[in-house]
Design a protein around this motif. Structure first.
Motif, mmCIF file in Angstrom:
data_model
loop_
_atom_site.group_PDB
_atom_site.id
_atom_site.type_symbol
_atom_site.label_atom_id
_atom_site.label_comp_id
_atom_site.label_asym_id
_atom_site.label_seq_id
_atom_site.Cartn_x
_atom_site.Cartn_y
_atom_site.Cartn_z
ATOM 1 N N ALA A 85 1.299 -0.985 0.126
ATOM 2 C CA ALA A 85 -0.314 -0.130 0.307
ATOM 3 C C ALA A 85 1.112 1.371 -0.093
ATOM 4 O O ALA A 85 1.751 1.240 0.839
ATOM 5 N N GLU A 86 0.421 2.366 -0.859
ATOM 6 C CA GLU A 86 1.160 3.502 -0.612
ATOM 7 C C GLU A 86 0.693 4.370 0.210
ATOM 8 O O GLU A 86 -0.201 3.919 1.122
ATOM 9 N N GLU A 87 1.859 5.157 0.907
ATOM 10 C CA GLU A 87 1.669 6.314 1.966
ATOM 11 C C GLU A 87 0.774 7.494 1.025
ATOM 12 O O GLU A 87 0.717 7.693 0.429
ATOM 13 N N ALA A 88 -0.760 7.232 1.626
ATOM 14 C CA ALA A 88 -1.282 7.723 0.971
ATOM 15 C C ALA A 88 -1.907 9.299 1.785
ATOM 16 O O ALA A 88 -1.250 10.051 3.057
ATOM 17 N N ALA A 89 -1.290 10.493 1.088
ATOM 18 C CA ALA A 89 -1.784 11.687 1.054
ATOM 19 C C ALA A 89 -3.130 12.497 1.630
ATOM 20 O O ALA A 89 -4.270 11.776 0.740
ATOM 21 N N VAL A 90 -3.487 13.086 2.510
ATOM 22 C CA VAL A 90 -4.897 13.753 3.189
ATOM 23 C C VAL A 90 -5.027 14.255 2.020
ATOM 24 O O VAL A 90 -4.604 15.333 2.241
ATOM 25 N N PHE A 91 -6.146 14.347 1.523
ATOM 26 C CA PHE A 91 -6.101 15.931 0.129
ATOM 27 C C PHE A 91 -8.119 15.844 0.775
ATOM 28 O O PHE A 91 -8.986 15.178 1.024
ATOM 29 N N ASP A 92 -8.534 17.441 0.718
ATOM 30 C CA ASP A 92 -10.206 17.924 1.038
ATOM 31 C C ASP A 92 -10.998 17.089 -0.333
ATOM 32 O O ASP A 92 -12.055 17.273 0.675
ATOM 33 N N ARG A 93 -10.586 16.980 -1.469
ATOM 34 C CA ARG A 93 -11.668 16.671 -2.728
ATOM 35 C C ARG A 93 -10.940 15.499 -3.310
ATOM 36 O O ARG A 93 -9.574 15.770 -3.100
ATOM 37 N N PRO A 94 -11.750 14.097 -3.228
ATOM 38 C CA PRO A 94 -11.596 13.003 -3.887
ATOM 39 C C PRO A 94 -10.735 13.421 -5.701
ATOM 40 O O PRO A 94 -9.905 12.575 -5.926
ATOM 41 N N ALA A 95 -10.767 14.700 -6.087
ATOM 42 C CA ALA A 95 -10.083 14.743 -7.790
ATOM 43 C C ALA A 95 -8.846 14.511 -6.835
ATOM 44 O O ALA A 95 -7.605 13.758 -8.175
ATOM 45 N N GLN A 96 -8.210 15.682 -6.096
ATOM 46 C CA GLN A 96 -6.800 15.805 -5.360
ATOM 47 C C GLN A 96 -5.844 14.438 -5.500
ATOM 48 O O GLN A 96 -5.268 14.632 -6.237
ATOM 49 N N SER A 97 -6.956 14.045 -5.077
ATOM 50 C CA SER A 97 -6.870 12.486 -4.136
ATOM 51 C C SER A 97 -6.445 11.151 -5.618
ATOM 52 O O SER A 97 -4.962 10.844 -5.617
ATOM 53 N N GLU A 98 -6.925 11.683 -6.460
ATOM 54 C CA GLU A 98 -7.193 10.624 -7.807
ATOM 55 C C GLU A 98 -5.753 11.279 -8.871
ATOM 56 O O GLU A 98 -4.669 10.857 -9.436
ATOM 57 N N LEU A 99 -5.987 12.351 -8.602
ATOM 58 C CA LEU A 99 -4.728 13.685 -9.569
ATOM 59 C C LEU A 99 -3.590 12.783 -9.182
ATOM 60 O O LEU A 99 -2.362 12.899 -9.401
ATOM 61 N N PHE A 100 -3.465 12.738 -7.467
ATOM 62 C CA PHE A 100 -1.850 12.689 -6.707
ATOM 63 C C PHE A 100 -1.390 11.593 -7.221
ATOM 64 O O PHE A 100 -0.433 10.947 -7.913
ATOM 65 N N ARG A 101 -2.341 10.413 -6.607
ATOM 66 C CA ARG A 101 -2.266 8.961 -7.320
ATOM 67 C C ARG A 101 -1.578 9.147 -8.826
ATOM 68 O O ARG A 101 -0.597 8.587 -9.202
ATOM 69 N N GLU A 102 -2.446 9.249 -9.341
ATOM 70 C CA GLU A 102 -1.685 9.237 -11.252
ATOM 71 C C GLU A 102 -0.577 9.726 -11.237
ATOM 72 O O GLU A 102 0.223 9.286 -11.860
ATOM 73 N N VAL A 103 -0.746 10.594 -10.577
ATOM 74 C CA VAL A 103 0.817 11.723 -10.930
ATOM 75 C C VAL A 103 2.192 10.728 -10.140
ATOM 76 O O VAL A 103 2.863 10.441 -10.332
ATOM 77 N N MET A 104 1.376 10.011 -8.996
ATOM 78 C CA MET A 104 2.763 9.029 -8.310
ATOM 79 C C MET A 104 3.028 8.011 -9.466
ATOM 80 O O MET A 104 3.677 7.465 -8.710
ATOM 81 N N ALA A 105 2.106 7.382 -10.363
ATOM 82 C CA ALA A 105 2.405 6.402 -10.994
ATOM 83 C C ALA A 105 2.940 6.521 -11.995
ATOM 84 O O ALA A 105 3.584 5.812 -13.057
ATOM 85 N N LEU A 106 3.285 7.684 -12.406
ATOM 86 C CA LEU A 106 4.530 8.331 -13.648
ATOM 87 C C LEU A 106 5.778 7.651 -13.780
ATOM 88 O O LEU A 106 6.080 7.631 -12.394
#
Length: 158
Positions: A85-106
C-alpha cells in the motif's frame, strides 16, 4: 557555513527537497534519507553561493542527483517493498487524491518534471538544468506526462 545559516536553510528548503525526493522515489523513508544527504552536502559545501536562488537551485540539483543514484542502486532493484500500500496523502477533494495517485504512478523523470514545473514554478529551462536534461527533453517529458494523466483520468471517469 555557520550553524545558524544552516538551520535557516533547513527551514527554507527542507520541505521542498523532501517533496522533490518523494516525487522521484514514492517512499517516505527514502525521501527523508535523500533530504538529509542533500542538506548534509549543503552544510559541508565550502563555497559561498551568489544568492539564495543559487543556493536553492544547487540544493535541488544535488537532491535530484541523490535520487537518481538511489534509483540506480542494485539493492533497490533487487528488493521489493514490504508494504504494497502506498502512503496516502490526505486531500480535501477526491479529485485531488485521484490526481495525486496518477502523478505518483508516472515514471520518475516525469514525476520530477511535473513537480518542479507545476508545483515549484520553475520554467522548462530551469527544470532541465535541475534535472540535468535539455529544455526540449523536459518539454517532451511534460507533454508525455500530461498525455498519460489525461488518458488515465479519462479511463477513471468512465
Amino acid at each position: 557555513m555557520t550553524d545558524q545559516r544552516f538551520q535557516e536553510a533547513v527551514e527554507l528548503y527542507g520541505d521542498m527537497v523532501f517533496r522533490l525526493a518523494y516525487s522521484y522515489l514514492k517512499n517516505r523513508a527514502d525521501a527523508e534519507d535523500v533530504m538529509q544527504e542533500s542538506l548534509l552536502k549543503l552544510y559541508v559545501e565550502p563555497r559561498d553561493f551568489e544568492s539564495a536562488d543559487h543556493e536553492r537551485r544547487w540544493l535541488l540539483r544535488v537532491a535530484a542527483n541523490e535520487c537518481k543514484k538511489l534509483l540506480r542502486s542494485p539493492w533497490r532493484r533487487r528488493t521489493d517493498s514490504l508494504d504494497e500500500a502506498e502512503e496516502a496523502a490526505v486531500f480535501d477533494r477526491p479529485a485531488q487524491s485521484e490526481l495525486f495517485r496518477e502523478v505518483m504512478a508516472l515514471p520518475p523523470k516525469y514525476r520530477a518534471a511535473v513537480y518542479l514545473y507545476y508545483y515549484e514554478g520553475y520554467s522548462v529551462k530551469e527544470t532541465g538544468e535541475l534535472l540535468g536534461a535539455k529544455a526540449s527533453t523536459v518539454q517532451t517529458w511534460l507533454m508525455r506526462a500530461r498525455g498519460q494523466l489525461k488518458t488515465k483520468l479519462k479511463e477513471a471517469e468512465a
